[in-house]
Design an enzyme around this catalytic site. Structure first.
Site, PDB file in Angstrom:
ATOM      1  N   CYS A 577     -21.483  17.708  33.008  1.00 57.93           N
ATOM      2  CA  CYS A 577     -21.181  18.366  31.735  1.00 57.93           C
ATOM      3  C   CYS A 577     -20.953  17.332  30.642  1.00 57.93           C
ATOM      4  CB  CYS A 577     -19.971  19.275  31.872  1.00 57.93           C
ATOM      5  SG  CYS A 577     -18.491  18.428  32.416  1.00 57.93           S
ATOM      6  N   GLU A 620     -25.286  20.461  29.321  1.00 51.76           N
ATOM      7  CA  GLU A 620     -25.250  20.012  30.708  1.00 51.76           C
ATOM      8  C   GLU A 620     -26.472  19.121  30.957  1.00 51.76           C
ATOM      9  OE1 GLU A 620     -23.102  21.020  33.355  1.00 51.76           O
ATOM     10  OE2 GLU A 620     -21.803  22.167  32.006  1.00 51.76           O
TER      11      GLU A 620
END
Length: 641
Positions: A577, A620
């Protein structure tokens, strides 16, 4: 208060003078030590993420040595230091004479090697010193005794006690008072005038800039910026691999020529199917509104460490769902009818702290109310919960659509623990449910679930494509949350083994596997660094793929070392992330074997960004890594020293 300052005066020979740091009292540690999404960059008031080991590198902020505060000022700006509350600022030291060119992780590893466990580290590499805080006096004193006089890379280290940082709100207020008095001069006055001009913008614009900074940028341009960001990360990774594994230089040379100085191809970014109202979880702070309205529920305009506590309603934000906005409005109406004040992070007084709202596509809504009980009697708290129940089931709040309501007693921290606070069920179902990729998932209050469900389907589909699975495969799902990735792949493989720290999430994962009729899935609760080596060694399958989706700071070094040692693990899909924060993980997976890092290295094969957070700069990143095969002619040529 006087006792604390007497202690500081008594230690004046050791205290570092002329220093002010930003330390613990950020928006996250002073305001809300609650569990939030592990990969969630844009969901609530700015930056409330919980780090797994609570170590952060903060450089080049306002921490450079400055003028010492007078005793009168100290009685204000150090008011947060109370004997019965926890802040690691009171267990802080300064380590001086550090070697040149060391980084945050070098210092962290050095301390850990000598049995020292810091709470936070703030490194100033150019000045060759660092501030380090600890969870208690015993650990601080142990560190001082161990490190002082120790030699590191021809440098003899020295350690001394360091002064806590000033409270940001009070510090800002003090500066404003000085400015009004005319003492600071024209430069500061000009700066304040610029701030006033910014504050003249409408509040809806200010809050949009704070929580969704790309709200006015066309979506295609947002995607280009994010892809460019990931490209820069891969180019840096390429350089780092070359620095840490000379044997890969011939291979890297070829890759860089092919892929614009990157070590592997970067596929086109995959957009989010929805760009607005996509968040299924938001945390709203409760405070005084920027418009002067008391008991306002929404987002902060800035961080506490920036000197701002003002709250603005989320009613015009683009990323919050209409369901969540409705809950906020009804809840705000309720608390304004109560005699309880909002909690003040400055004075530690008051009660109402935070509202967390979780929603699902099947129209289920969970609300979690965070309340500081202070010294209210138990009977009064029970009456408050009863009033909440009645308001949201029979009263005006019934229209909010809440199907699950929880109450959390959130007092002051008295230790450095980061355990999940107990949730008291008030009314409705104990969980909400969601559907993803045709599967059903149960979600409890503390469980992690990706905050953008449609984009999560894109992400998990890509992970499944890249993992190259078959019916003989065993999948290790590390940091699995409610089991979404492993469960979505279970029907393609022989076995799925999940590892997750949060007990609630593990219980959800087991229930989710059962609800979806899966018998080839198992889940283990605990720290990945403790469980992963044992679980990995117990797997005898010749076809193992690990999929890791860790918190922002990445995987613990023990997990990385276990992955390197497990030669039968040939393929790894890393879901990051924050790819920049995961850089050290990437480097350690690819670095040359050594006494510390055993086993053949991995190398990046392909990468791609997936946008789960429209209107922000976050996304992401999926990175597929494969083990270098020394038996292959191509690989042996690429890895010859």
């Amino acid at each position: 208060m006087y006792k604390v300052h007497s202690a500081f005066r008594a230690l004046s020979g050791f205290i570092v003078k002329n220093t002010e740091q930003q330390g613990d009292l950020t928006a996250q540690s002073k305001m809300t030590d609650v569990t939030v999404d592990k990969n969630d960059p844009a969901g609530s008031f700015p930056s409330t993420e919980k780090e797994p080991d609570d170590l952060m590198e903060e450089k080049n902020e306002e921490n450079q040595p400055g003028a010492a505060e007078g005793e009168g000022a100290a009685s204000d700006v150090y008011r947060y230091i109370k004997g019965d509350l926890f802040t690691s600022e009171i267990f802080k030291v300064e380590i001086q004479n550090l070697p040149k060119y060391i980084g945050f992780n070098d210092l962290k590893k050095f301390l850990n090697k000598h049995g020292i466990n810091p709470h936070k580290i703030k490194l100033f590499s150019r000045q060759m010193f660092a501030f380090v805080t600890f969870k208690n006096q015993e650990e601080r004193d142990k560190a001082m005794k161990a490190v002082h006089g120790m030699q590191w890379k021809s440098k003899v280290l020295s350690v001394r006690l360091a002064k806590p940082k000033a409270d940001p709100i009070l510090k800002k207020r003090k500066q404003e008072e000085e400015t009004e008095g005319g003492s600071p001069g024209a430069k500061r006055a000009a700066g304040c005038q610029e701030v006033e001009e910014v504050e003249e913008e409408p509040l809806n614009i200010q809050i949009a800039n704070a929580v969704t900074p790309l709200w006015n940028v066309p979506y295609e341009e947002q995607l280009k910026r994010k892809e460019k960001e990931v490209e820069g990360v891969l180019q840096k990774l390429t350089r780092e691999i070359g620095n840490n594994n000379k044997a890969m230089l011939p291979w890297l040379f070829v890759q860089k020529e092919k892929y614009n100085k990157m070590c592997c191809p970067l596929e086109a970014i995959r957009p989010s199917p929805v760009q607005t109202e996509y968040r299924n979880k938001c945390e709203f702070v409760i405070g005084v509104g920027a418009d002067g309205e008391d008991k306002t529920v929404g987002f902060r305009l800035g961080k506490y460490k920036g000197g701002s506590c003002a709250v603005v309603s989320p009613s015009e934000t683009t990323h919050v769902s209409s369901e969540a906005k409705r809950v906020v409005q009804e809840f705000q109406q309720f608390i304004r009818t109560t005699p309880y004040a909002v909690y003040s992070p400055e004075t530690y007084e008051g009660h109402w702290r935070q509202l967390t709202v979780r929603t699902s596509r099947i129209k289920q809504t969970m609300a979690i109310v965070f309340f500081n009980p202070q010294k209210l009697p138990e009977e009064e708290l029970e009456e408050l919960k009863q009033n909440l129940r009645q308001y949201f089931t029979e009263g005006e709040g019934k229209e909010s659509g809440i199907t699950s309501l929880y109450f959390v007693r959130m007092g002051q921290r008295t230790s450095a623990g980061t355990e999940d606070l107990p949730c008291e069920h008030v009314t409705g179902e104990k969980c909400i449910h969601e559907e993803l990729l045709g599967l059903k998932f149960r979600i409890s209050p503390h469980s992690f679930f990706q905050t953008n469900t449609p984009a999560a389907e894109v992400l998990y589909s890509a992970v499944g494509e890249w993992a190259q699975l078959d019916q003989d495969s065993t999948v290790l799902d590390v940091c699995c949350g409610t089991g979404t990735i492993g469960i979505s792949l279970a029907k393609r493989v022989k076995k799925v083994i999940g590892i997750e720290l949060c007990q609630e999430a593990v219980e959800d994962a087991k229930a989710n596997a059962e609800a979806n009729g899966l018998s080839n899935v198992e889940f283990h609760c605990g720290k990945a660094e403790d469980l992963f080596p044992t679980v990995l060694n117990a797997v005898v399958s010749p076809n193992i793929t690990a999929i890791v989706d860790p918190p922002r700071a990445g995987l613990h070094s023990k997990v990385i070392l276990a992955i390197r040692r497990a030669e039968h693990l040939k393929r790894l899909v890393y879901v990051a992330c924050n790819a920049k924060a995961a850089m050290n993980n990437f480097i350690d997976l690819c670095r040359a074997p050594s006494n510390r890092v055993r086993g053949a290295p991995f190398r990046p094969v392909r990468a791609m960004a997936v946008d789960l957070f429209p209107q922000t700069m976050h996304c992401e990143t999926i990175l597929l890594l494969e083990r270098v095969d020394y038996s292959s002619n191509t690989d042996s040529q690429a890895t010859e020293a």
